[in-house]
Write an enzyme that holds these catalytic residues in place. Structure first.
Site: not given
Ligand SMILES: Cc1cc2nc3c(=O)[nH]c(=O)nc-3n(C[C@H](O)[C@H](O)[C@H](O)COP(=O)(O)OP(=O)(O)OC[C@H]3O[C@@H](n4cnc5c(N)ncnc54)[C@H](O)[C@@H]3O)c2cc1C
Lengths: 481, 433
Positions: A191-192, A450
């Site tokens: 649903g979300m 990184h």
């Protein structure tokens, strides 16, 4: 020969061609078992045709569309006028994605000598199965069978779906236009996810959730971030609210809801999506003929090898109790296939990761802090916020955090959870770490590239040890010299 | 919810080590199904479920020592296996909400190992939960599995005689297979190969379980008791002949007649005459306790390690009764079924390393007892009798005694008496009650 009278003999029949069933069938083929895979609709099951893949295709699209409005900040100027979304084109694209994957599964089945039979299967006895294939009825005699018939949406009787106004997730993903107003009954992950996607595409979305929290499956501090975003997207979230009644009239649906806070109220929307759970497809399989036990909800309890109470019948995926997730189905399928082929396999891991493609995404594996404490662990935990991660900021994705939970004494990792951009991909590291029984130092001492989001794990792990570089460490106790 | 606490499984115990946890969180158990193995002073006890239900939480882990009364786990009574997975919060059938993504059964207390090592364990048909990990944070490594498998292989034939004949032979030839010497190896416990190139492989075994208890007990014994050992040799021909004569009668009654019952008889007679050898010292009150009952411990080698079951009131039992009881206790010991009752209260211990070999030993006294006898290999030796070299069945006997209480002279007189009784069993019968 009259078809149906003489049974075709095979080592194994697999019923259901979803991610559980097709994985099992392919693995059985690899292990040189003769295998018949029976699917009444299309290979790939819910996941590929109506679940994971189409929903993620929509969520991705909605995300891209939504981002357009923030590109200006990054210096990207779009031609004047508002971008528009054409849902029929999206449907075409989505179908092409699904098709490509379907063909892939089909091809892999062939390549592994899996006989795919299209039709609806029912057990006739403990070693025979009947398949309705269009006008014919075929029988297969098997040594072992794997039940992988999956699940379907649960729709309570007062909310009859009609495919037009009251929809289930399948209907929703087949829409040709974005509804102007949309109510979603059930604030679970489906649903979300769909609610946020449609909100990004322009729907006015109201979530109605009966319990106190949206995403009740996850820890509250993780779903909190999603709730914040939902509000920013202009969604209305009603918690502790129950839908009592739904009425379709004049091209819209009126829902009558009650809550302790607001009493009775009604909302009228163009469409309503019902996602309040799923039920296993076990009712029409003729399991009684074989004596396979089910629980009162229709789930088939299984052992860690996937075996049911009948040792030659296995069940995997959504028909078994446990989280209804595609990767769990696949793992169970492979294990059942291997066990049938005599290999010593077992689904013996407690680490079933979850991913929720909301905004922001949530993903996790292992225990939450509360669960760990409940299990009697003395817990050390730390979070590292996305906003302290260079890459996240460079991506304009500063919301969210990674959380690492460890056992205070042994420093063993107990759980890793992340809410934020690309959480779904980041959790892979967590699953591996937990499966390898890593200690928090193992993560902290591993060089992470990184600038990447993956550094949030490195820093969260260092934060547990009291020496994260990019945040001020709250606890200095563990600082080693 | 039923809280399952560590009960007092033996007289006066106040703590126990959790040797093995046999269930997991979320597992359903039947009433009386074994849940845990605890190791108290010297017994391994299996604790079983008081009720049928689901294990909700486990608070202890293997290797932990806990006090009596500590809650070990919580059982949700009345729910069954399937009910567990199917239990629904009140009304809505809603898997989305009832099934948590991170299942609480993520119990990390299962042994630590990578998925590959787990798979390997399954392939090798080993229960990975039994293997002690030597990797970081106790991770079970591939090497651990191999060492464990090796050890099982090596020890299995010796310690788990599978054929009935093996069993019988061992019991018949000797007595109870035993030893005060640390001849046993721990059943569990895994080795690390902390290899050094010049010295070759070194195996590291964790000191745990019964082995650890034995170690503690031995240290206590030797630190408290000033041990002196005297050795003598016995001529066994007459006793052998006697046993041969009686054996058919024993066989008829299905009794395995070994030499040990005769030793016990002789020992008891001697103990009655030398009361300081059937005694103990109360170190707190500085008192000597002379015991007028004769509970003879027989140090027994079991797969779990050295255990000393006790024959109570040995002075009231016939040779046949003793033989039967020894047989029964040895069986229980090997099966790990001895209870606290069986292993406490001894007043004197016999250790028999005969079946294994050895000429003499310094057996360590089973504190608080004050002496221990160990019996060695019976073999034919050249001896001089009436100025002539003859071959006789000879056996050595080592007696360790507590020099605080017993002087050398007393000790030697004591063994002389035993010698006398055994070398001429007619005397033994004359003295028998
Ligand atoms: C909207 C949505 C989004 C989802 N998103 C995710 C996600 O992001 N990640 C995730 O892990 N999971 C997700 N899921 C869940 C995932 O789709 C399921 O867990 C997964 O598909 C279960 O696989 P399965 O093999 O058990 O069964 P299914 O995929 O349900 O396949 C069962 C198959 O069996 C066939 N069948 C049934 N009965 C018979 C019969 N009698 N004879 C022959 N064939 C039969 C059906 O036609 C079906 O094809 C989502 C589900 C939905 C609805």
């Amino acid at each position: 020969m009259v078809v149906g009278e003489v049974a075709v003999e095979t080592d194994v029949v697999v019923i259901g061609g979803g991610p559980g069933g097709y994985a099992a069938a392919i693995r059985l083929g690899q292990l040189e078992k003769s295998v018949v895979l029976i699917e009444k609709e299309v290979l790939g099951g819910v996941c590929l045709n109506r679940g994971c893949i189409p929903s993620k295709a929509l969520i991705h699209t909605a995300g891209e569309y939504h981002k357009l409005s923030s590109l200006n900040k990054l210096g990207i100027q779009l031609p004047t006028g508002k971008a528009t979304f054409h849902m029929p084109s999206w449907q075409t694209w989505k179908s092409s994605v699904v098709d490509q994957l379907n063909k892939g599964v089909d091809y892999l089945c062939q390549a592994n000598n899996v006989t795919v039979v299209k039709g609806k299967a029912t057990f006739l006895s403990s070693d025979r199965i009947g398949v309705e294939t269009g006008n014919d009825f075929e029988t297969y005699k098997f040594k072992q069978a794997i039940i992988a018939t999956g699940s379907r949406p649960y729709i309570p009787s007062f909310l009859k779906t009609d495919g037009e106004y009251i929809l289930d997730s399948t209907d929703m993903l087949a829409l040709d236009e974005v509804p102007e107003t949309l109510a979603i009954i059930g604030g679970g992950y489906i649903g979300m996810e769909l609610g946020m996607a449609f909100a990004k595409l322009g729907s006015q979305v109201t979530i109605i959730e009966a319990t106190e929290h949206i995403l009740p499956q996850t820890a509250a501090h993780l779903s909190q971030e999603v709730l914040k975003q939902a509000k920013q997207l202009g969604m209305t979230v009603k918690i502790a609210t129950k839908v009592e009644q739904a009425e379709v009239a004049n091209g819209s649906v009126t829902l009558v809801c009650t809550s302790e806070k607001n009493g009775s109220e009604s909302i009228t929307v163009h469409k309503t999506l019902v996602t309040i759970g799923r039920v296993p497809n076990t009712g029409e399989l003729g399991l009684a003929q074989v004596g396979v036990e089910m629980d009162e909800r229709g789930y088939i309890p299984v052992t860690s090898t996937g075996s049911t109470n009948k040792s030659h019948i296995y069940a995997i995926g959504d028909v078994t109790p446990g989280p209804a997730l595609a990767h769990r189905a696949t793992k169970q399928g492979i294990v059942a296939a291997e066990v049938i082929a005599g290999l010593p396999s077992s689904v013996d891991s407690p680490y079933v990761p979850y991913v929720i493609f909301t905004e922001p995404q949530i993903a996790g594996v292992g225990m939450t802090r509360e669960e760990a404490e409940l299990q009697g662990h003395k817990v050390k935990a730390a979070v590292f916020p996305y906003r302290a991660n260079g890459r996240a900021l460079a991506m304009d994705e500063g919301e969210g955090f990674a959380e690492v939970i460890v056992d205070q004494e042994s420093h063993l990792l107990l759980g890793m959870h992340v809410v934020g951009a690309d959480a779904s991909n980041l959790i892979g590291e967590g699953v591996l770490a937990l499966e390898l029984a890593a200690r928090v130092e193992d993560v902290a001492l591993t060089m992470h590239p990184h600038p990447t989001l993956s550094e949030v794990w490195l820093e969260a792990a260092e934060a547990v040890l009291g020496h994260a570089i990019h945040v001020v460490n709250k606890s200095k106790v563990a600082v080693s010299k | 919810m039923v809280e399952f606490k560590l009960p007092d499984v033996g007289e006066g115990m106040h703590e126990g080590e959790i040797v093995k946890v046999l269930v997991r969180t979320g597992e359903s158990v039947q009433q009386d199904q074994p849940l845990l193995e605890v190791q108290t002073d010297k017994v391994n006890a299996e604790l079983s479920a008081p009720v049928t239900g689901i294990i909700r939480e486990i608070f202890i882990s293997e290797g932990e020592t806990v006090e009596v009364g500590t809650t070990l786990l919580v059982i949700d009574a009345g729910t069954e296996a399937k009910a567990e997975e199917t239990k629904l919060p009140e009304k809505v059938v809603n898997p989305d909400k009832t099934v948590n993504f991170a299942p609480a059964r993520a119990d990390h207390r299962r042994s630590l190992a990578t998925p590959y090592v787990r798979q390997l364990a399954r392939e090798m048909k080993l229960d990975i939960e039994l293997v002690t990990g030597t990797g970081a944070a106790g991770r079970v490594t591939e090497e651990d599995l191999r060492q464990f498998a090796n050890r099982l292989q090596k020890s299995a034939p010796a310690k788990f005689p599978t054929s009935a004949t093996g069993n019988e032979r061992q019991l018949e030839e000797s007595t109870v297979p035993i030893g005060t010497e640390p001849v046993v190896q721990p059943k569990t416990g895994t080795a690390t190969r902390a290899a050094t190139s010049s010295q070759g492989d070194i195996e590291r075994l964790p000191l745990k379980g019964i082995r650890k208890k034995i170690a503690e007990h031995m240290v206590k014994s030797v630190t408290i008791i000033p041990h002196v050992t005297s050795v003598d040799e016995l001529e066994m021909d007459q006793l052998r002949a006697l046993r041969e004569k009686i054996k058919p009668h024993a066989d008829k009654r299905n009794i395995k007649l070994t030499f040990l019952p005769f030793f016990i008889k002789a020992l008891v007679i001697a103990l009655k005459e030398f009361p300081t050898l059937n005694a103990s010292i109360d170190e707190r009150t500085n008192e000597i306790l002379l015991k007028r009952f004769y509970h003879i411990g027989i140090a027994t080698d079991t797969p779990e390690g050295l255990i000393v079951p006790v024959i109570k009131d040995a002075d009231h039992k016939s040779i046949f009764q003793l033989a039967e009881e020894i047989d029964q206790l040895a069986r229980l010991a090997r099966e790990g079924k001895l209870t606290m009752e069986h292993i406490t209260g001894g007043t004197f211990t016999i250790s028999n390393v005969g079946p294994i070999g050895g000429l003499q030993a310094t057996p360590i006294i089973n504190h608080p007892e004050v002496a221990i006898i160990s019996l060695h290999k019976m073999e034919k030796r050249w001896v001089v009798r009436e100025d002539e070299g003859v071959i006789r069945w000879m056996m050595n006997l080592s007696l360790s005694f507590d020099h605080r209480l017993i002087d050398g002279v007393t000790a030697v007189r004591f063994t002389n008496r035993i010698k006398e009784l055994l070398e001429d069993p007619n005397l033994l019968f004359a003295e028998m009650v």
